[in-house]
Design an enzyme around this catalytic site. Structure first.
Site, PDB file in Angstrom:
ATOM      1  N   ARG A   1      -6.119  19.370  -9.048  1.00  0.00           N
ATOM      2  CA  ARG A   1      -6.117  18.893  -7.659  1.00  0.00           C
ATOM      3  C   ARG A   1      -7.409  19.261  -6.945  1.00  0.00           C
ATOM      4  NH1 ARG A   1      -3.987  21.695  -3.774  1.00  0.00           N
ATOM      5  NH2 ARG A   1      -2.335  22.564  -5.067  1.00  0.00           N
TER       6      ARG A   1
ATOM      7  N   LYS B   1     -12.236  -2.406  -3.043  1.00  0.00           N
ATOM      8  CA  LYS B   1     -12.735  -3.751  -2.771  1.00  0.00           C
ATOM      9  C   LYS B   1     -13.994  -4.004  -3.610  1.00  0.00           C
ATOM     10  CE  LYS B   1      -9.437  -3.371   0.276  1.00  0.00           C
ATOM     11  NZ  LYS B   1      -9.655  -2.946   1.641  1.00  0.00           N
TER      12      LYS B   1
ATOM     13  N   ASP C   1     -17.212   2.900   8.390  1.00  0.00           N
ATOM     14  CA  ASP C   1     -16.361   2.361   7.321  1.00  0.00           C
ATOM     15  C   ASP C   1     -17.150   1.224   6.689  1.00  0.00           C
ATOM     16  OD1 ASP C   1     -14.634   0.950   5.695  1.00  0.00           O
ATOM     17  OD2 ASP C   1     -12.883   1.323   6.949  1.00  0.00           O
TER      18      ASP C   1
ATOM     19  N   TYR D   1     -10.282  -1.997  10.944  1.00  0.00           N
ATOM     20  CA  TYR D   1      -9.323  -2.199   9.855  1.00  0.00           C
ATOM     21  C   TYR D   1      -7.937  -1.765  10.326  1.00  0.00           C
ATOM     22  CZ  TYR D   1      -7.081  -1.972   5.326  1.00  0.00           C
ATOM     23  OH  TYR D   1      -6.218  -2.163   4.282  1.00  0.00           O
TER      24      TYR D   1
HETATM   25  C1  LIG Z   1      -8.955  -1.935   2.438  1.00  0.00           C
HETATM   26  C2  LIG Z   1      -9.674  -1.211   3.502  1.00  0.00           C
HETATM   27  C3  LIG Z   1      -9.365   0.126   3.808  1.00  0.00           C
HETATM   28  C4  LIG Z   1      -8.242   0.862   3.124  1.00  0.00           C
HETATM   29  O1  LIG Z   1      -8.482   0.999   1.762  1.00  0.00           O
HETATM   30  P1  LIG Z   1      -7.328   1.173   0.642  1.00  0.00           P
HETATM   31  O2  LIG Z   1      -8.121   1.383  -0.583  1.00  0.00           O
HETATM   32  O3  LIG Z   1      -6.500  -0.067   0.670  1.00  0.00           O
HETATM   33  O4  LIG Z   1      -6.531   2.368   1.063  1.00  0.00           O
HETATM   34  C5  LIG Z   1     -10.099   0.757   4.806  1.00  0.00           C
HETATM   35  N1  LIG Z   1     -11.073   0.113   5.479  1.00  0.00           N
HETATM   36  C6  LIG Z   1     -11.399  -1.168   5.212  1.00  0.00           C
HETATM   37  C7  LIG Z   1     -12.468  -1.826   5.986  1.00  0.00           C
HETATM   38  C8  LIG Z   1     -10.693  -1.880   4.230  1.00  0.00           C
HETATM   39  O5  LIG Z   1     -11.003  -3.149   3.993  1.00  0.00           O
END
Ligand SMILES: *Cc1c(COP(=O)(O)O)cnc(C)c1O
Length: 384
Positions: free
Chosen positions: A46, A208, A183, A113
């Site tokens: 962990r 993504k 982000d 988001y």
């Molecule tokens: C998808 C996304 C997240 C969250 O990510 P996960 O991997 O689904 O937890 C946060 N910020 C943005 C801009 C996203 O597109």
């Protein structure tokens, strides 16, 4: 050396005879730890794992660089440290959790988001954090920084593709005594290097474009400052939102093709956005920062290396959007973005985003552009 070459070379292990070229996954809960645990590089899974470390080193290199023009240290280089998480949301939560105390003010993008906004409003606000919302466009968040502890930025925002000047906002936030987190999910560090523009945290869902195969969930936080790194790492160890070694290894494999994928998907997105602007017969509005007509284009062109895979456009209404998605054979209907195959969805079906009923968010894949344009063309023709 170009970033793409650097990324590829950074995925290799040291050249030791008989060793594999790239790191393999290491599966372990406890590690052999005789005597003083401080002398053991790994103790318990962990806290740390060799496969994460390999991934963190590559992401750390991608996030490292030279401060951009407009930054007080423009031209100087800096080194970044990355920490990987079980999801993008776990990465977002670690920054919120490491930085915010009751009474602190956080400035979020109004169209941030959805899950990050919900986490803030459903949990952190109840624990006494104060949220201010402002649009991404026109640097409107810069007007709400007085007394703030944290400024949270998304540029281009998702799904409305609004752009802000990250260097200028970082400077204003730092003057006001706030930390800045970007982000950077949609761009990846290859498309936009948030720390070079002045951000204190680069946060991303690597689910993504970064891993890009629509098959794993993970995220990361990168920082320049070692104290911030220690705070985020402590949060991860105590919350336990950790990445499995198998996912870390799949991400290592996937990142090798990030330069190719980002180049192709950005090229496809640009061509599709340009084509959609010619279809004023059925397409009402096209949002893509790579279009010279986009209000944020000049800023985006300055701070981004690729405009990315996501674009949005609006058709007449819900029926038109649903008919388009049904007719387009090369567009898979799914949420999320940044995968190898072109996907799209009618965004209003989720609620939560402030978008028209006919609003479609499209994520370009790696298909041949001629096939995508022909398919999108016939699907739009069917709406006439
Ligand atoms: C998808 C996304 C997240 C969250 O990510 P996960 O991997 O689904 O937890 C946060 N910020 C943005 C801009 C996203 O597109």
């Amino acid at each position: 050396m170009h970033d793409s070459t650097k990324i590829l070379r950074s995925t290799l292990t040291r050249a030791v005879a008989g060793e594999p070229l790239h790191p393999s996954p290491v599966f372990a809960a406890p590690f052999h730890t005789p005597g003083d645990p401080n002398e053991s590089p790994f103790t318990y899974g962990r806290m740390s794992n060799p496969t994460w470390i390999a991934l963190e080193q590559i992401i750390g290199q991608m996030e490292s660089g030279v401060f951009a023009d407009g930054h007080a240290n423009a031209g100087k280089s800096y080194r970044a440290k990355a920490l990987v998480f079980a999801s993008g949301m776990a990465a977002c939560a670690s920054v919120f959790g490491a930085v915010l105390k009751p009474g602190d003010v956080v400035v979020l993008p109004a169209n941030c988001y959805f899950a990050a906004r919900a986490l803030m409003q459903e949990y952190f606000v109840k624990m006494g954090v104060v949220v201010r919302l402002a649009p991404t466009a026109d640097n409107a968040q810069g007007e709400c920084l007085e007394g703030a502890k944290l400024l949270w930025i998304e540029s281009p925002s998702n799904p409305l593709m609004e752009v802000c000047d990250i260097t200028a906002l970082c400077e204003r936030a730092h003057k006001a005594g706030a930390l800045v987190a970007v982000d950077n999910t949609s761009s990846t560090p290859l498309g936009l290097r948030a720390l070079a523009l002045g951000a204190d945290f680069a946060v991303a869902s690597d689910t993504k474009s970064m891993s890009g195969h629509s098959d794993i969930i993970l995220g990361h936080v990168a920082v320049r400052d070692l104290e911030l790194r220690q705070q985020v790492e402590q949060w991860r160890t105590l919350m336990g939102g950790i990445l499995g070694p198998m996912e870390a290894w799949l991400a290592l494999r996937s990142i090798e093709t990030l330069p190719l994928r980002l180049e192709r998907s950005s090229f496809n997105a640009q061509r599709i956005a340009e084509y959609l602007t010619t279809r004023t017969d059925v397409v009402h509005k096209v949002l893509y920062a790579g279009l010279p007509t986009h209000p944020g284009h000049a800023i985006a062109a300055r701070q981004m290396h690729y405009f990315g895979a996501i674009l949005s456009f609006t058709l007449a209404d819900r029926a038109a959007a649903e008919a388009f998605l049904a007719k387009a054979k090369l567009i898979t209907e799914a949420t999320s973005f940044g995968g190898t195959c072109t996907c799209a969805e009618r965004r209003a079906r989720w609620g939560g985003d402030d978008v028209p009923e006919g609003f479609i968010r499209l994520s370009t894949g790696l298909e041949h552009i001629d096939d995508l344009l022909a398919d999108i063309g016939q699907a739009l023709d069917s709406l006439g």
